[in-house]
Design a protein around this motif. Structure first.
Motif, PDB file in Angstrom:
ATOM      1  N   TYR A  42       8.071  17.444 -25.882  1.00  0.00           N
ATOM      2  CA  TYR A  42       9.450  17.083 -25.580  1.00  0.00           C
ATOM      3  C   TYR A  42       9.677  17.241 -24.088  1.00  0.00           C
ATOM      4  N   ILE A  43      10.310  16.238 -23.471  1.00  0.00           N
ATOM      5  CA  ILE A  43      10.523  16.234 -22.027  1.00  0.00           C
ATOM      6  C   ILE A  43      11.984  15.923 -21.739  1.00  0.00           C
ATOM      7  N   GLY A  89       8.188  24.673 -40.782  1.00  0.00           N
ATOM      8  CA  GLY A  89       8.779  24.057 -39.593  1.00  0.00           C
ATOM      9  C   GLY A  89       8.115  24.559 -38.329  1.00  0.00           C
ATOM     10  N   VAL A  90       8.887  24.776 -37.293  1.00  0.00           N
ATOM     11  CA  VAL A  90       8.347  25.232 -36.017  1.00  0.00           C
ATOM     12  C   VAL A  90       7.984  26.708 -36.124  1.00  0.00           C
ATOM     13  N   ILE A 130      18.055  23.576 -27.873  1.00  0.00           N
ATOM     14  CA  ILE A 130      18.945  24.372 -28.709  1.00  0.00           C
ATOM     15  C   ILE A 130      18.596  24.324 -30.188  1.00  0.00           C
ATOM     16  N   ASN A 131      17.709  23.411 -30.573  1.00  0.00           N
ATOM     17  CA  ASN A 131      17.328  23.332 -31.985  1.00  0.00           C
ATOM     18  C   ASN A 131      16.267  24.361 -32.373  1.00  0.00           C
ATOM     19  N   LEU A 132      15.715  25.067 -31.402  1.00  0.00           N
ATOM     20  CA  LEU A 132      14.793  26.159 -31.721  1.00  0.00           C
ATOM     21  C   LEU A 132      15.597  27.350 -32.223  1.00  0.00           C
ATOM     22  N   ALA A 133      14.996  28.145 -33.085  1.00  0.00           N
ATOM     23  CA  ALA A 133      15.625  29.402 -33.491  1.00  0.00           C
ATOM     24  C   ALA A 133      15.880  30.231 -32.233  1.00  0.00           C
ATOM     25  N   GLU A 137      13.591  30.476 -28.956  1.00  0.00           N
ATOM     26  CA  GLU A 137      14.052  29.824 -27.729  1.00  0.00           C
ATOM     27  C   GLU A 137      14.108  30.829 -26.582  1.00  0.00           C
ATOM     28  N   ASN A 138      14.696  31.995 -26.828  1.00  0.00           N
ATOM     29  CA  ASN A 138      14.827  33.011 -25.782  1.00  0.00           C
ATOM     30  C   ASN A 138      13.477  33.449 -25.246  1.00  0.00           C
ATOM     31  N   GLN A 139      12.502  33.610 -26.124  1.00  0.00           N
ATOM     32  CA  GLN A 139      11.170  34.033 -25.693  1.00  0.00           C
ATOM     33  C   GLN A 139      10.447  32.906 -24.964  1.00  0.00           C
TER      34      GLN A 139
END
Length: 152
Positions: A42-43, A89-90, A130-133, A137-139
């Motif tokens: 993703y870019i 999922g991810v 923002i779609n990451l948990a 996302e924070n890590q």
């Protein structure tokens, strides 16, 4: 229809020599060469006139196709995301960002402009991926190491 793509509302001007045909092209080639086998990279790419809180001078040019003035961004940036999936999922994610001043950067290496996605978010006010948990996302968004991102 092709002529419509050259309207000022659809472009951001870039310095050709020393930026677009140089370091920016090298960065885009490196990104294309880093697409994971059988998955997705993703870019998010953008331009900025100033970093948050920064007072910057805006340069203007005149578009030769429509005669309208348009501002020239002071920065260009990219935020990249790779994920590893499992049945749920991810499962894992990695990100990297690049923030380049829009200047003649002949002789510079795009890797020197690697920053974390967190840093790009701070400078732009955007919240990427923002779609990451949230915990993932924070890590993931703290990485500014191109080699670590490439090896993910």
């Amino acid at each position: 229809m092709q002529e419509q793509t050259y309207y000022s509302t659809n472009i951001t001007p870039q310095l050709q020599n020393g930026f677009n045909a140089g370091i920016w092209k090298q960065l885009e080639e490196a990104v294309r060469n880093n697409v994971p086998q059988g998955d997705t990279l993703y870019i998010v790419t953008g331009a900025s006139f100033a970093k948050a809180g920064e007072m910057a001078q805006n340069r203007l040019i005149v578009n030769k196709n429509d005669g309208k003035s348009l501002p020239v961004p002071n920065y260009y940036w990219k935020a990249l995301l790779k994920v590893k999936r499992d049945d749920g999922g991810v499962a894992e994610a990695a990100t990297i960002g690049f923030w380049l001043p829009h200047d003649d950067l002949k002789g510079h290496d795009y890797e020197d402009y690697a920053v974390s996605v967190d840093q790009i978010e701070a400078w732009t006010g955007y919240d990427m991926f923002i779609n990451l948990a949230d915990q993932m996302e924070n890590q993931a968004e703290t990485c500014s190491d191109w080699d670590a991102f490439r090896m993910f």
